[in-house]
Enzyme design. Sequence first.
Site, PDB file in Angstrom:
ATOM      1  N   CYS A  64       0.832  -1.201   0.000  1.00  0.00           N
ATOM      2  CA  CYS A  64       0.000   0.000   0.000  1.00  0.00           C
ATOM      3  C   CYS A  64       0.870   1.256   0.000  1.00  0.00           C
ATOM      4  CB  CYS A  64      -0.920   0.009   1.211  1.00  0.00           C
ATOM      5  SG  CYS A  64      -2.031   1.427   1.255  1.00  0.00           S
ATOM      6  N   GLY A  92      -8.589  -7.565  -8.086  1.00  0.00           N
ATOM      7  CA  GLY A  92      -9.127  -6.545  -7.196  1.00  0.00           C
ATOM      8  C   GLY A  92     -10.373  -5.883  -7.729  1.00  0.00           C
TER       9      GLY A  92
END
Length: 345
Positions: free
Chosen positions: A99, A233
């Site tokens: 991230c 995703g």
Amino acid sequence: MSDTTARAAARLSVAPMMDWTDRHCRFFHRLMSRQTLLYTEMVTSPALVRGKAYHLLDHHQDEHPVALQLGGSDPVELAAAARIGAEAGYDEINLNVGCPSDRVQSGTFGAVLMRSPDLVAECCAAMRAAVDVPVTVKCRIGVDDQEPRDILPDFLERVSAAGVSRFSVHARKAWLQGLSPKENRDIPPLDYELVHEMKAAFAPLHISLNGGVATLPEACDQLARGLDGVMIGRAAYHQPWDILAQADALVFGGENPLSAPEEAVELMLPYIEAHVASGGRLGQITKHMLGLFAGQPGARVWRRVLSEGAHKPGAGVALVKEALDAVMLARQSAQAAQREGFSDA
């Protein structure tokens, strides 16, 4: 869950996504695929260990196989958080090394840890010592001015030496300065070939590809080329039926649990009713269901009815049934128009 079983489930997984892959989303996704591995949103180790935010671990027994993704960089604290997660019933503990958000960087975890493979290895070793379930890593191919072909093999070698045998690799660099988290999901170029090279170089490792895979056939192609898994995703979130409904047959060689998306809606109704009865809001669930009919007749009216009505006081299963009825009507109209077209021909 044994490591062998976990590896099998990881042939296809839905990526951990903040604000998206919460417990309601996971319950919904599980209806369409019994075998795809599901992930939580990232939960920080300080939130669990210091903040005692155990509600972040709430999940339904039907979600399994389900993994907890942790964010952190302190080995002792991550070990404690991993233990809490395993005791809560999660089948896997995953460390976020991908991230790129500013908030994550300020906590010295996420993608910035690509610069510190020895610390990642230390964290993973501590977590592995604390739990019996598999400990895995989700990472990038590099950050900023790092050369992925130099640093990624070194990263995999050091972290796997700590006992980690399963990696999900987002096949893009992360630019920690100059790009937003959203831009980091699109702008840095994908390098699928590097991920395939890593699988060839580290054959015993289970390596999943993440980033840019938008269809189930694309995922199957990557698996056929020799990767162990594919993690999808945004496509899995926005077109869940397209990605998940055929997965059990095409990816896992089993039987698909549902034959039509409206079956998923019907199965969600008792779950929705219980949630609303306990004081929850309908929109907390239906926001994850908006893409169910993507690309099909009625998709627009389905989204409109739910988006406009789910947050109104008293909204519940009646609104979902109304939206489904509108979809069925739109489907019938489309089928009638198609028949008319054939008869005209």
